[in-house]
Design a protein around this motif. Sequence first.
Motif, PDB file in Angstrom:
ATOM      1  N   ILE A 263       0.834  -1.205   0.000  1.00  0.00           N
ATOM      2  CA  ILE A 263       0.000   0.000   0.000  1.00  0.00           C
ATOM      3  C   ILE A 263       0.869   1.255   0.000  1.00  0.00           C
ATOM      4  O   ILE A 263       0.647   2.192  -0.782  1.00  0.00           O
ATOM      5  N   LEU A 264       1.882   1.274   0.864  1.00  0.00           N
ATOM      6  CA  LEU A 264       2.784   2.437   0.922  1.00  0.00           C
ATOM      7  C   LEU A 264       3.524   2.625  -0.398  1.00  0.00           C
ATOM      8  O   LEU A 264       3.637   3.744  -0.915  1.00  0.00           O
ATOM      9  N   GLY A 265       4.027   1.529  -0.955  1.00  0.00           N
ATOM     10  CA  GLY A 265       4.768   1.616  -2.213  1.00  0.00           C
ATOM     11  C   GLY A 265       3.912   2.110  -3.358  1.00  0.00           C
ATOM     12  O   GLY A 265       4.358   2.906  -4.183  1.00  0.00           O
ATOM     13  N   ASN A 266       2.673   1.653  -3.412  1.00  0.00           N
ATOM     14  CA  ASN A 266       1.758   2.071  -4.463  1.00  0.00           C
ATOM     15  C   ASN A 266       1.507   3.576  -4.429  1.00  0.00           C
ATOM     16  O   ASN A 266       1.513   4.258  -5.461  1.00  0.00           O
ATOM     17  N   ILE A 267       1.316   4.114  -3.217  1.00  0.00           N
ATOM     18  CA  ILE A 267       1.086   5.554  -3.056  1.00  0.00           C
ATOM     19  C   ILE A 267       2.335   6.350  -3.424  1.00  0.00           C
ATOM     20  O   ILE A 267       2.278   7.340  -4.167  1.00  0.00           O
ATOM     21  N   VAL A 268       3.484   5.901  -2.917  1.00  0.00           N
ATOM     22  CA  VAL A 268       4.752   6.592  -3.194  1.00  0.00           C
ATOM     23  C   VAL A 268       5.061   6.562  -4.691  1.00  0.00           C
ATOM     24  O   VAL A 268       5.453   7.579  -5.279  1.00  0.00           O
ATOM     25  N   GLY A 269       4.875   5.393  -5.316  1.00  0.00           N
ATOM     26  CA  GLY A 269       5.151   5.284  -6.753  1.00  0.00           C
ATOM     27  C   GLY A 269       4.277   6.207  -7.575  1.00  0.00           C
ATOM     28  O   GLY A 269       4.741   6.811  -8.548  1.00  0.00           O
ATOM     29  N   GLY A 270       3.010   6.349  -7.177  1.00  0.00           N
ATOM     30  CA  GLY A 270       2.110   7.251  -7.895  1.00  0.00           C
ATOM     31  C   GLY A 270       2.548   8.698  -7.792  1.00  0.00           C
ATOM     32  O   GLY A 270       2.547   9.440  -8.783  1.00  0.00           O
ATOM     33  N   ARG A 271       2.932   9.108  -6.600  1.00  0.00           N
ATOM     34  CA  ARG A 271       3.351  10.501  -6.409  1.00  0.00           C
ATOM     35  C   ARG A 271       4.646  10.806  -7.145  1.00  0.00           C
ATOM     36  O   ARG A 271       4.808  11.875  -7.736  1.00  0.00           O
ATOM     37  N   LEU A 272       5.591   9.867  -7.108  1.00  0.00           N
ATOM     38  CA  LEU A 272       6.859  10.078  -7.811  1.00  0.00           C
ATOM     39  C   LEU A 272       6.633  10.158  -9.320  1.00  0.00           C
ATOM     40  O   LEU A 272       7.224  10.998 -10.001  1.00  0.00           O
ATOM     41  N   ALA A 273       5.769   9.282  -9.840  1.00  0.00           N
ATOM     42  CA  ALA A 273       5.510   9.275 -11.280  1.00  0.00           C
ATOM     43  C   ALA A 273       4.795  10.538 -11.727  1.00  0.00           C
ATOM     44  O   ALA A 273       4.986  11.003 -12.850  1.00  0.00           O
ATOM     45  N   ASP A 274       3.957  11.106 -10.865  1.00  0.00           N
ATOM     46  CA  ASP A 274       3.283  12.363 -11.201  1.00  0.00           C
ATOM     47  C   ASP A 274       4.286  13.501 -11.356  1.00  0.00           C
ATOM     48  O   ASP A 274       4.096  14.404 -12.184  1.00  0.00           O
ATOM     49  N   LYS A 275       5.355  13.460 -10.564  1.00  0.00           N
ATOM     50  CA  LYS A 275       6.349  14.537 -10.615  1.00  0.00           C
ATOM     51  C   LYS A 275       7.262  14.377 -11.828  1.00  0.00           C
ATOM     52  O   LYS A 275       7.397  15.286 -12.635  1.00  0.00           O
ATOM     53  N   ARG A 276       7.903  13.206 -11.945  1.00  0.00           N
ATOM     54  CA  ARG A 276       8.799  12.965 -13.078  1.00  0.00           C
ATOM     55  C   ARG A 276       8.742  11.482 -13.403  1.00  0.00           C
ATOM     56  O   ARG A 276       9.261  10.649 -12.652  1.00  0.00           O
ATOM     57  N   LEU A 277       8.119  11.145 -14.515  1.00  0.00           N
ATOM     58  CA  LEU A 277       7.830   9.753 -14.829  1.00  0.00           C
ATOM     59  C   LEU A 277       9.093   8.913 -15.051  1.00  0.00           C
ATOM     60  O   LEU A 277       9.253   7.852 -14.439  1.00  0.00           O
ATOM     61  N   THR A 278       9.974   9.358 -15.921  1.00  0.00           N
ATOM     62  CA  THR A 278      11.137   8.536 -16.266  1.00  0.00           C
ATOM     63  C   THR A 278      12.055   8.284 -15.061  1.00  0.00           C
ATOM     64  O   THR A 278      12.429   7.131 -14.807  1.00  0.00           O
ATOM     65  N   PRO A 279      12.424   9.327 -14.283  1.00  0.00           N
ATOM     66  CA  PRO A 279      13.227   9.056 -13.085  1.00  0.00           C
ATOM     67  C   PRO A 279      12.510   8.136 -12.093  1.00  0.00           C
ATOM     68  O   PRO A 279      13.143   7.296 -11.442  1.00  0.00           O
ATOM     69  N   THR A 379      14.960  -8.546 -12.350  1.00  0.00           N
ATOM     70  CA  THR A 379      14.532  -7.151 -12.268  1.00  0.00           C
ATOM     71  C   THR A 379      15.563  -6.219 -12.901  1.00  0.00           C
ATOM     72  O   THR A 379      15.199  -5.225 -13.542  1.00  0.00           O
ATOM     73  N   LEU A 380      16.841  -6.539 -12.741  1.00  0.00           N
ATOM     74  CA  LEU A 380      17.886  -5.730 -13.376  1.00  0.00           C
ATOM     75  C   LEU A 380      17.756  -5.742 -14.900  1.00  0.00           C
ATOM     76  O   LEU A 380      18.036  -4.735 -15.558  1.00  0.00           O
ATOM     77  N   SER A 381      17.329  -6.864 -15.457  1.00  0.00           N
ATOM     78  CA  SER A 381      17.128  -6.910 -16.908  1.00  0.00           C
ATOM     79  C   SER A 381      15.993  -5.970 -17.316  1.00  0.00           C
ATOM     80  O   SER A 381      16.047  -5.330 -18.378  1.00  0.00           O
ATOM     81  N   GLY A 382      14.968  -5.853 -16.464  1.00  0.00           N
ATOM     82  CA  GLY A 382      13.915  -4.873 -16.713  1.00  0.00           C
ATOM     83  C   GLY A 382      14.436  -3.455 -16.604  1.00  0.00           C
ATOM     84  O   GLY A 382      14.031  -2.565 -17.365  1.00  0.00           O
ATOM     85  N   LEU A 383      15.341  -3.220 -15.656  1.00  0.00           N
ATOM     86  CA  LEU A 383      15.959  -1.898 -15.489  1.00  0.00           C
ATOM     87  C   LEU A 383      16.767  -1.514 -16.729  1.00  0.00           C
ATOM     88  O   LEU A 383      16.744  -0.349 -17.156  1.00  0.00           O
ATOM     89  N   VAL A 384      17.484  -2.474 -17.307  1.00  0.00           N
ATOM     90  CA  VAL A 384      18.254  -2.210 -18.528  1.00  0.00           C
ATOM     91  C   VAL A 384      17.321  -1.720 -19.636  1.00  0.00           C
ATOM     92  O   VAL A 384      17.637  -0.765 -20.358  1.00  0.00           O
ATOM     93  N   LEU A 385      16.169  -2.360 -19.754  1.00  0.00           N
ATOM     94  CA  LEU A 385      15.196  -1.930 -20.768  1.00  0.00           C
ATOM     95  C   LEU A 385      14.673  -0.527 -20.475  1.00  0.00           C
ATOM     96  O   LEU A 385      14.451   0.270 -21.393  1.00  0.00           O
ATOM     97  N   ALA A 386      14.484  -0.204 -19.181  1.00  0.00           N
ATOM     98  CA  ALA A 386      13.993   1.124 -18.811  1.00  0.00           C
ATOM     99  C   ALA A 386      15.003   2.203 -19.184  1.00  0.00           C
ATOM    100  O   ALA A 386      14.632   3.269 -19.693  1.00  0.00           O
ATOM    101  N   VAL A 387      16.276   1.931 -18.938  1.00  0.00           N
ATOM    102  CA  VAL A 387      17.332   2.889 -19.293  1.00  0.00           C
ATOM    103  C   VAL A 387      17.396   3.049 -20.813  1.00  0.00           C
ATOM    104  O   VAL A 387      17.548   4.163 -21.334  1.00  0.00           O
ATOM    105  N   TRP A 388      17.281   1.934 -21.507  1.00  0.00           N
ATOM    106  CA  TRP A 388      17.288   1.978 -22.978  1.00  0.00           C
ATOM    107  C   TRP A 388      16.114   2.810 -23.486  1.00  0.00           C
ATOM    108  O   TRP A 388      16.268   3.660 -24.363  1.00  0.00           O
ATOM    109  N   ALA A 389      14.929   2.585 -22.930  1.00  0.00           N
ATOM    110  CA  ALA A 389      13.739   3.336 -23.348  1.00  0.00           C
ATOM    111  C   ALA A 389      13.913   4.826 -23.076  1.00  0.00           C
ATOM    112  O   ALA A 389      13.513   5.668 -23.883  1.00  0.00           O
TER     113      ALA A 389
END
Length: 421
Positions: A263-279, A379-389
């Motif tokens: 629950i905490l992570g979901n709320i925090v992730g939403g707020r962070l994404a609202d500010k700056r999505l890619t970071p 998960t790191l392989s997913g991170l590599v894709l995120a950096v590439w994107a």
Amino acid sequence: MHASSSAPAARKGLPVALYALTVGAFGIGTTEFVIMGLLLQVAADLQVGLAAAGLLISGYALGVFVGAPVLTIATGRMPRKAVLVALMIIFTLGNIVCAIAPNYTVLMIARVITSLAHGTFFGVGAVVATGLVPADKKASAISIMFTGLTVATLLGVPAGAWLGLHYGWRSTFWAVSVIGVIATIVIATLVPKDKSKPEPVALRREVKAVVHPQVLLGLAMTVLGFAGVFTVYTFIQPILTRISGFTEAAVSPILLVFGIGMILGNIVGGRLADKRLTPALIGTLIALAVVLGVMTFALHNPIAAIAFVGLLGVAAFATVPPLQLWVLQKTDPAGQNLASSLNIGAFNLGNALGAWLGGAVIEHGPGLGAVTWVAALVTLSGLVLAVWAARLDRPGRLATHGDAVASDADDAAAATACAAG
């Protein structure tokens, strides 16, 4: 139209219609995961092996993955509110059939039918949710809807397991059916009607909107990011008992810590994404990989193990709003429903992939103690894709669906299409 409907939401907070979607998400999340706590009872009652009973989980996940795009395309010309109500009716009827299933085959078919509502509900629901709020609250709106899923894990699943233990596993599905009826009524009452009928979109155009490098990368990020989570979560009971030394009775209370973290992570992730999505996207995936990696050592200390179970919940669900918003923003409005539903299917494909991978690590080596660091690598392989994107996003910013101007236009078009007021 978008501006005028957003203003009240900005002044008065998030609209109540979002919480109607949360009720539906709660019911769907409960029915997806509650079977984990009922496997022994189901296997004994229907006279099947534990492995066969476990396939009721895999069948549901694969049903979501396949059914999400198919049902989304089939309902593409319907008003989004009507789609949400119809999906909750399917969900309710599916759970009723689960409750009265005379044998394993009927139960499996009912589970798959129920799963068809899952991906499309979250996919269409995410588009509706973002259309209910101003541009700077879109990720938070998604996180509010997904809170229903996290609360289901925290409260719905343990309550369903307790109900099944004391009154039989069928009583759990009857209870979830009641939740489905309530969710149907709440959504029909509180979610605003579409002010304009969705423009008919040719299937070719809808698919073309999704078959875009940034969208496909987003879907792959979701699969790999959540595969890491479920490589561990699927086997959390043996990890806590055999590595951390807890009794089986202690596992349920520890999983409550995981649910609170979600629950905490979901709320925090939403707020962070609202500010700056890619970071936010890159940062949450880094955090998840670090938690999974360090968890390998923390599990040998009981107190540290409990703490890291909670941190895993935070890190895992902090990734959900950024991943979902990324796919929405990188997709042309013509394909937003389909892309959003595909991403929900991607979460479930990650669940199935992670469960399979964790089992392979345990059965074929290097063993249970290695599950966490193998999950970190996934998960790191997913991170590599995120950096590439993110790097692809820079040079052709104006040429992609994901630039700031285009994404705002996309979101405004989505909001106009669902005409949320």
